[in-house]
Design a protein around this motif. Structure first.
Motif, PDB file in Angstrom:
ATOM      1  N   ARG A 202     -75.923 -92.395 103.712  1.00  0.00           N
ATOM      2  CA  ARG A 202     -74.703 -91.703 102.939  1.00  0.00           C
ATOM      3  C   ARG A 202     -74.236 -90.504 103.624  1.00  0.00           C
ATOM      4  O   ARG A 202     -73.193 -90.637 103.973  1.00  0.00           O
ATOM      5  CB  ARG A 202     -75.354 -91.391 101.428  1.00  0.00           C
ATOM      6  CG  ARG A 202     -75.600 -92.736 100.541  1.00  0.00           C
ATOM      7  CD  ARG A 202     -75.374 -92.255  98.953  1.00  0.00           C
ATOM      8  NE  ARG A 202     -76.307 -90.914  98.670  1.00  0.00           N
ATOM      9  CZ  ARG A 202     -77.456 -91.084  98.342  1.00  0.00           C
ATOM     10  NH1 ARG A 202     -78.166 -92.351  98.301  1.00  0.00           N
ATOM     11  NH2 ARG A 202     -78.185 -89.869  98.215  1.00  0.00           N
ATOM     12  N   LYS A 203     -75.267 -89.864 104.084  1.00  0.00           N
ATOM     13  CA  LYS A 203     -75.045 -88.585 104.947  1.00  0.00           C
ATOM     14  C   LYS A 203     -74.334 -89.015 106.492  1.00  0.00           C
ATOM     15  O   LYS A 203     -73.162 -88.351 106.783  1.00  0.00           O
ATOM     16  CB  LYS A 203     -75.939 -87.758 105.430  1.00  0.00           C
ATOM     17  CG  LYS A 203     -75.719 -86.224 105.754  1.00  0.00           C
ATOM     18  CD  LYS A 203     -75.061 -85.503 104.770  1.00  0.00           C
ATOM     19  CE  LYS A 203     -74.680 -84.094 105.304  1.00  0.00           C
ATOM     20  NZ  LYS A 203     -73.715 -83.356 104.330  1.00  0.00           N
TER      21      LYS A 203
ATOM     22  N   GLU B 136     -70.606 -90.179 105.763  1.00  0.00           N
ATOM     23  CA  GLU B 136     -70.119 -88.832 105.485  1.00  0.00           C
ATOM     24  C   GLU B 136     -69.613 -88.366 106.582  1.00  0.00           C
ATOM     25  O   GLU B 136     -68.343 -87.822 106.866  1.00  0.00           O
ATOM     26  CB  GLU B 136     -70.773 -87.864 104.560  1.00  0.00           C
ATOM     27  CG  GLU B 136     -69.900 -86.748 104.107  1.00  0.00           C
ATOM     28  CD  GLU B 136     -70.706 -85.632 103.277  1.00  0.00           C
ATOM     29  OE1 GLU B 136     -70.274 -84.922 102.716  1.00  0.00           O
ATOM     30  OE2 GLU B 136     -72.034 -85.924 102.918  1.00  0.00           O
ATOM     31  N   GLN B 137     -70.600 -88.108 107.759  1.00  0.00           N
ATOM     32  CA  GLN B 137     -70.179 -87.407 108.867  1.00  0.00           C
ATOM     33  C   GLN B 137     -69.069 -87.978 109.717  1.00  0.00           C
ATOM     34  O   GLN B 137     -68.336 -87.619 110.365  1.00  0.00           O
ATOM     35  CB  GLN B 137     -71.388 -87.091 109.781  1.00  0.00           C
ATOM     36  CG  GLN B 137     -72.263 -85.957 109.173  1.00  0.00           C
ATOM     37  CD  GLN B 137     -73.732 -85.912 109.783  1.00  0.00           C
ATOM     38  OE1 GLN B 137     -73.860 -86.591 110.677  1.00  0.00           O
ATOM     39  NE2 GLN B 137     -74.441 -84.906 109.774  1.00  0.00           N
TER      40      GLN B 137
ATOM     41  N   SER C  83     -65.559 -88.032 107.882  1.00  0.00           N
ATOM     42  CA  SER C  83     -65.196 -86.680 107.799  1.00  0.00           C
ATOM     43  C   SER C  83     -63.569 -86.516 108.262  1.00  0.00           C
ATOM     44  O   SER C  83     -63.455 -86.795 109.372  1.00  0.00           O
ATOM     45  CB  SER C  83     -65.831 -85.481 108.363  1.00  0.00           C
ATOM     46  OG  SER C  83     -65.897 -85.528 109.804  1.00  0.00           O
TER      47      SER C  83
ATOM     48  N   TYR D 292     -59.479 -89.206 104.386  1.00  0.00           N
ATOM     49  CA  TYR D 292     -60.456 -89.907 103.608  1.00  0.00           C
ATOM     50  C   TYR D 292     -60.703 -89.115 102.447  1.00  0.00           C
ATOM     51  O   TYR D 292     -61.178 -87.791 102.741  1.00  0.00           O
ATOM     52  CB  TYR D 292     -61.457 -90.601 104.428  1.00  0.00           C
ATOM     53  CG  TYR D 292     -61.321 -91.423 105.689  1.00  0.00           C
ATOM     54  CD1 TYR D 292     -60.791 -92.777 105.389  1.00  0.00           C
ATOM     55  CD2 TYR D 292     -61.426 -91.007 106.683  1.00  0.00           C
ATOM     56  CE1 TYR D 292     -60.518 -93.733 106.187  1.00  0.00           C
ATOM     57  CE2 TYR D 292     -61.191 -91.942 107.959  1.00  0.00           C
ATOM     58  CZ  TYR D 292     -60.831 -93.165 107.740  1.00  0.00           C
ATOM     59  OH  TYR D 292     -60.329 -94.026 108.460  1.00  0.00           O
TER      60      TYR D 292
ATOM     61  N   LEU E  94     -63.811 -89.146  99.969  1.00  0.00           N
ATOM     62  CA  LEU E  94     -65.238 -89.837  99.800  1.00  0.00           C
ATOM     63  C   LEU E  94     -65.815 -89.736  98.478  1.00  0.00           C
ATOM     64  O   LEU E  94     -65.726 -88.611  97.978  1.00  0.00           O
ATOM     65  CB  LEU E  94     -66.174 -89.742 100.809  1.00  0.00           C
ATOM     66  CG  LEU E  94     -65.582 -89.616 102.146  1.00  0.00           C
ATOM     67  CD1 LEU E  94     -66.810 -89.269 103.439  1.00  0.00           C
ATOM     68  CD2 LEU E  94     -65.468 -91.217 102.610  1.00  0.00           C
ATOM     69  N   SER E  95     -66.324 -90.796  97.656  1.00  0.00           N
ATOM     70  CA  SER E  95     -67.101 -90.568  96.541  1.00  0.00           C
ATOM     71  C   SER E  95     -68.552 -91.565  96.796  1.00  0.00           C
ATOM     72  O   SER E  95     -68.328 -92.527  97.801  1.00  0.00           O
ATOM     73  CB  SER E  95     -66.479 -91.046  95.368  1.00  0.00           C
ATOM     74  OG  SER E  95     -66.109 -92.509  95.437  1.00  0.00           O
ATOM     75  N   PHE E  96     -69.563 -91.209  96.403  1.00  0.00           N
ATOM     76  CA  PHE E  96     -70.749 -91.828  96.611  1.00  0.00           C
ATOM     77  C   PHE E  96     -71.536 -92.221  95.468  1.00  0.00           C
ATOM     78  O   PHE E  96     -71.200 -91.753  94.372  1.00  0.00           O
ATOM     79  CB  PHE E  96     -71.774 -91.074  97.473  1.00  0.00           C
ATOM     80  CG  PHE E  96     -71.334 -90.379  98.673  1.00  0.00           C
ATOM     81  CD1 PHE E  96     -71.444 -90.935  99.984  1.00  0.00           C
ATOM     82  CD2 PHE E  96     -70.530 -89.470  98.584  1.00  0.00           C
ATOM     83  CE1 PHE E  96     -71.176 -90.645 101.013  1.00  0.00           C
ATOM     84  CE2 PHE E  96     -69.901 -88.654 100.024  1.00  0.00           C
ATOM     85  CZ  PHE E  96     -70.173 -89.491 100.923  1.00  0.00           C
TER      86      PHE E  96
END
Length: 225
Positions: free
Chosen positions: A20-21, A24-25, A28, A32, A34-36
């Protein structure tokens, strides 16, 4: 001045905080949002709340698989189209085929390269842009099909659709429904004496105040033709 770049809502579904991280990176940037989600049930809830443009989901999750999530998304006919990328460690062709048959648009093999992910999401963005264009064109065509070209008022088709809904509502909830039919006296004489262009002008003028002062509550004007 350039038009503002479109925003893309992306839902990332993976029970691994590391992945997930990582995603996200990679994603970035202002384009975008983003939701998780950590599992299938949480993902479905987020999907209905967020209506994401792109869903990136792992295949194996604690509650149910990414395969099943794809099937749930494709079974939902009320939401706009979501481009689904299925992440998997399975490189066998049968596994990829199952994912595509379940409704995934693309797949990504773990561990993945960041450039490959960006490239595949770029494909998804192009597909989403096409869907957005089609939806806009469809809405414009629907509006044209329900609008009288001369006065800009709703036309006969719109009247029939609106009336059907209002009659059902009046019957269900027990409220009154009024229908007022107006006609222009001696309108044929205007056409015969001054021509059809003059008749069009008169028709448009008669429709003009209705366009300004109707549309509040259940007061609704249209042109029956």
């Amino acid at each position: 001045m350039n038009a503002r770049a479109p925003k893309y809502e992306i839902l990332v579904v993976d029970d691994s905080p590391v992945y997930r991280k990582l995603i996200e990176q990679i994603l970035s940037g202002s384009v975008y949002s983003l939701s998780f989600a950590c599992g299938g049930n949480e993902a479905l809830e987020a999907y209905h709340q967020k209506s994401p443009d792109i869903v990136i989901t792992d295949w194996i999750m604690p509650d149910f698989s990414g395969l099943k999530l794809c099937q749930h998304i494709r079974a939902d006919k009320t939401s706009t189209y979501a481009y689904v990328i299925l992440m998997t460690g399975n490189t066998e062709k049968d596994g990829v085929v199952k994912g595509l048959e379940a409704g995934a648009d693309d797949y990504l093999v773990k561990p993945f390269d960041s450039n490959e992910m960006l490239a595949r999401i770029g494909v998804g963005r192009r597909i989403i842009d096409l869907h957005r264009q089609l939806e806009r064109k469809s809405a414009e065509l629907e509006e044209v099909a329900r609008t009288d070209s001369l006065t800009g008022l709703p036309n006969r088709r719109a009247i029939e659709e609106w009336t059907g809904k209002q009659l059902k509502g009046a019957s269900r909830h027990g409220f009154s429904l009024w229908v007022v039919l107006g006609d222009l006296d001696s309108f044929k004489e205007i056409n015969d004496s001054f021509g059809h262009e003059a008749g069009d002008i008169v028709t448009d003028i008669c429709g003009y105040p209705k366009k300004r002062y109707t549309g509040f509550g259940y007061l609704w004007a249209a042109r029956w033709r």
